[in-house]
Scaffold this active site. Structure first.
Site, short mmCIF file in Angstrom:
data_model
loop_
_atom_site.label_atom_id
_atom_site.label_comp_id
_atom_site.label_asym_id
_atom_site.label_seq_id
_atom_site.Cartn_x
_atom_site.Cartn_y
_atom_site.Cartn_z
N ASP A 23 79.46 -6.80 -3.37
CA ASP A 23 78.70 -5.90 -4.23
C ASP A 23 79.64 -4.85 -4.80
OD1 ASP A 23 76.53 -4.83 -5.58
OD2 ASP A 23 75.43 -4.27 -3.78
N GLY A 24 79.13 -4.03 -5.68
CA GLY A 24 79.87 -2.91 -6.23
C GLY A 24 79.42 -1.61 -5.60
N ALA A 25 79.99 -0.51 -6.06
CA ALA A 25 79.61 0.82 -5.60
C ALA A 25 79.60 1.76 -6.80
CB ALA A 25 80.57 1.33 -4.53
N LYS A 36 76.16 4.02 -2.99
CA LYS A 36 75.57 2.82 -3.55
C LYS A 36 74.11 3.13 -3.85
CE LYS A 36 76.23 -1.17 -1.85
NZ LYS A 36 76.29 -1.64 -3.22
N GLY A 37 73.48 2.31 -4.63
CA GLY A 37 72.05 2.46 -4.88
C GLY A 37 71.69 3.11 -6.19
N GLY A 38 72.68 3.39 -7.03
CA GLY A 38 72.38 3.97 -8.33
C GLY A 38 71.50 3.06 -9.17
N GLY A 39 71.58 1.76 -8.91
CA GLY A 39 70.77 0.79 -9.65
C GLY A 39 69.38 0.61 -9.11
N GLU A 45 69.71 -4.07 -0.93
CA GLU A 45 71.17 -4.18 -0.80
C GLU A 45 71.60 -3.96 0.64
OE1 GLU A 45 73.06 -1.49 -3.51
OE2 GLU A 45 72.55 -2.69 -5.27
#
Length: 133
Positions: A23-25, A36-39, A45
């Site tokens: 995943d990304g960050a 994480k979790g901006g999306g 996740e």
């Protein structure tokens, strides 16, 4: 698209042991702490991450920062039940001193207000963005 390439899709209910998750960050500090979790898919996740033997995060230089918080709000997923109480409780935590806890409005996939309704995650929860200065 995965299925069209012959890659089977499964769920964590049937395959809860993963070799790797990638995943990304949103932000990464010099100690490799992540935001994480901006999306907006915070809980999902995290569930995939904890089921994986190895978790790999891929970022580019635009995600690097000196410290977490000032450049990107830290998202926290909360239940709708008593959400105003929960926001006050989070804001009163000693580790949140100096931050503003803001209920995300509009799309859950954007950490910027882009609508008048409360943002709702895939699990029907709300997101509180912690803005540190």
């Amino acid at each position: 698209q995965a299925e069209s390439l012959g890659i089977p899709l499964v769920t964590l209910d049937t395959h809860s042991k993963l070799d790797v998750a990638i995943d990304g960050a949103d932000e990464v500090d010099p100690d490799l702490n992540l935001v994480k979790g901006g999306g907006g898919a915070l809980l999902r996740e995290k569930m995939v991450e904890v089921c994986a033997e190895k978790f790999i995060v891929i970022v580019d230089e635009s995600k690097l920062c000196d410290g977490l918080g000032p450049g990107f709000p830290v998202p926290v997923e909360i239940t709708p039940f008593c959400h105003e109480h929960t926001i006050r409780t989070i804001a009163a935590l000693p580790s949140c001193a100096g931050c503003e806890a803001v209920l995300r409005m509009g799309s859950s996939s954007s950490n910027k207000p882009d609508g008048d309704n409360i943002a709702v995650t895939d699990n029907g929860n709300y997101i509180v963005d912690l803005h540190f200065t």
